[in-house]
Design an enzyme around this catalytic site. Structure first.
Site, PDB file in Angstrom:
ATOM      1  N   GLN A 154      -5.519  -1.221   9.629  1.00 41.79           N
ATOM      2  CA  GLN A 154      -4.962  -2.428   8.848  1.00 41.79           C
ATOM      3  C   GLN A 154      -5.910  -4.449  10.182  1.00 41.79           C
ATOM      4  O   GLN A 154      -5.303  -4.130  11.624  1.00 41.79           O
ATOM      5  CB  GLN A 154      -2.981  -3.029   8.961  1.00 41.79           C
ATOM      6  CG  GLN A 154      -2.687  -4.298   8.052  1.00 41.79           C
ATOM      7  CD  GLN A 154      -3.504  -4.997   6.576  1.00 41.79           C
ATOM      8  OE1 GLN A 154      -4.018  -3.382   6.063  1.00 41.79           O
ATOM      9  NE2 GLN A 154      -3.871  -5.784   6.722  1.00 41.79           N
ATOM     10  N   LYS A 199       0.741  -1.135   0.283  1.00 44.50           N
ATOM     11  CA  LYS A 199       0.005   0.160  -0.261  1.00 44.50           C
ATOM     12  C   LYS A 199       1.126   1.440   0.064  1.00 44.50           C
ATOM     13  O   LYS A 199       0.640   1.597  -0.832  1.00 44.50           O
ATOM     14  CB  LYS A 199      -1.011   0.196   1.274  1.00 44.50           C
ATOM     15  CG  LYS A 199      -2.183  -1.221   0.946  1.00 44.50           C
ATOM     16  CD  LYS A 199      -2.677  -1.286   2.404  1.00 44.50           C
ATOM     17  CE  LYS A 199      -3.525  -2.046   2.521  1.00 44.50           C
ATOM     18  NZ  LYS A 199      -4.405  -3.416   4.009  1.00 44.50           N
ATOM     19  N   ASP A 245     -11.529   1.765   3.331  1.00 43.44           N
ATOM     20  CA  ASP A 245     -11.855   0.860   3.405  1.00 43.44           C
ATOM     21  C   ASP A 245     -13.054   0.128   2.918  1.00 43.44           C
ATOM     22  O   ASP A 245     -14.225  -0.791   3.044  1.00 43.44           O
ATOM     23  CB  ASP A 245     -11.530  -0.239   5.026  1.00 43.44           C
ATOM     24  CG  ASP A 245     -10.032  -0.414   4.565  1.00 43.44           C
ATOM     25  OD1 ASP A 245      -9.895  -1.305   3.641  1.00 43.44           O
ATOM     26  OD2 ASP A 245      -9.033  -0.318   5.702  1.00 43.44           O
TER      27      ASP A 245
HETATM   28  N1  GUN Z   1      -6.880  -7.377   6.631  1.00 41.09           N
HETATM   29  C1  GUN Z   1      -7.046  -8.260   5.142  1.00 41.09           C
HETATM   30  N2  GUN Z   1      -7.620  -7.301   3.869  1.00 41.09           N
HETATM   31  C2  GUN Z   1      -7.902  -5.788   3.963  1.00 41.09           C
HETATM   32  C3  GUN Z   1      -8.290  -4.948   4.318  1.00 41.09           C
HETATM   33  O1  GUN Z   1      -9.085  -4.919   3.268  1.00 41.09           O
HETATM   34  N3  GUN Z   1      -8.419  -3.616   5.330  1.00 41.09           N
HETATM   35  C4  GUN Z   1      -8.176  -3.504   6.124  1.00 41.09           C
HETATM   36  N4  GUN Z   1      -7.560  -2.680   6.488  1.00 41.09           N
HETATM   37  N5  GUN Z   1      -7.290  -4.909   6.644  1.00 41.09           N
HETATM   38  C5  GUN Z   1      -7.036  -5.683   5.770  1.00 41.09           C
END
Ligand code: GUN
Length: 281
Positions: A96, A52, A119
């Protein structure tokens, strides 16, 4: 042999397009910003965060990373989120997942301002999605739909089977496909006759997290196969949910793992951050 859906290429085009838009922001004006909170040192989470961050750098989005100790209290995380909610430099906030057990995930996620919830995990944004209102869209489901659209695969009227009912992928994807006029069937571990149902799908999407979950006897000839799974095999290699080698032979379209849905999730996150930035202005 099915046509390989090249999510890597599509996500690159999306990122290049965003990069151009951000480059054209007037000199001296603020650029978009994304804050990422990671609690503890889960190796998979670290890999996602690195990817990211790299995309943010490439596109020109300012990224603010918070590497927090596993022992941090819930109150302290909420304090950080409260500050970020009012931080003018921050358009998107991402916590996350997973979070350590002593932290209430629902409380933490829903503390994020719905305007900065890139998200699309908060109750407000999921509610907006449910009603079909405009707004931020969940990244992985949105990435799947974008792949179908980029390949001009008709969604309207098609029978779509989603395997896996997670809050992050399966459930929101069922809403989004319905919004696109698909007939949706959401199947899961308790579903009876799972194989038979999958075999009738025009579009089959697997988001389970289990290697070889989808075998060739579960797939209709010429159908579209979208593999959201990310698993590791015995040798540590990344594989999806689909038995790719055999399913590829009968599918009309198929996404490889790695290199299709994964990069699209990140591209959609970047788009959401830019969308949140534009909306703030
Ligand atoms: N953990 C696994 N996939 C994701 C996601 O798309 N966003 C976030 N914030 N955590 C995750």
């Amino acid at each position: 042999m099915g046509i390989i859906i090249d999510g890597k290429k599509i996500s690159q085009d999306i990122k290049d397009n965003l990069k151009k838009k951000i480059l054209s922001i007037e000199e001296g004006k603020r650029k978009p910003g994304l804050a990422v909170l990671i609690v503890g040192d889960d190796p998979a989470s670290k890999i996602y965060i690195k990817a990211k961050k790299k995309s943010c750098e490439y596109i020109g989005i300012n990224s603010f990373e918070f590497n927090l100790s596993r022992e941090i209290s819930e109150e302290k995380i909420l304090e950080i989120i409260d500050k970020l909610n009012f931080d003018e430099k921050v358009d998107g906030i991402l916590v996350q997942l997973p979070l350590p057990k002593h932290i209430n995930q629902e409380i933490v996620i829903n503390r994020i301002s719905s305007y900065k919830d890139v998200d699309c995990f908060t109750k407000i944004n999921i509610g907006n999605l449910f009603y079909g209102f405009d707004g931020l869209k969940p990244c992985t489901p949105n990435g799947c739909i974008r792949l179908l659209k980029e390949y001009n695969i008709e969604i309207s009227g098609k029978f779509c089977v989603i395997v896996g009912r997670s809050n992050i992928v399966g459930k929101p994807l069922s809403i989004m496909l319905t919004e696109n006029n698909a007939t949706v069937c959401l199947v899961h571990s308790k579903t009876l006759n799972l194989k038979t149902i999958c075999k009738t799908a025009d579009i089959l999407i697997s988001a389970v997290g289990k290697k070889n979950m989808i075998t060739d006897d579960m797939v209709k000839q010429g159908s579209v196969i979208i593999d959201v799974g990310i698993n590791r095999d015995e040798d540590g290699n990344i594989t999806g949910d689909v038995d790719y080698k055999n399913v590829e032979k009968i599918a009309g379209y198929i996404t490889p793992v790695p290199g299709s849905v994964g990069p699209m999730t990140i591209a959609m996150l970047m788009e959401n951050t830019f969308y949140a930035y534009l909306n703030k202005k």
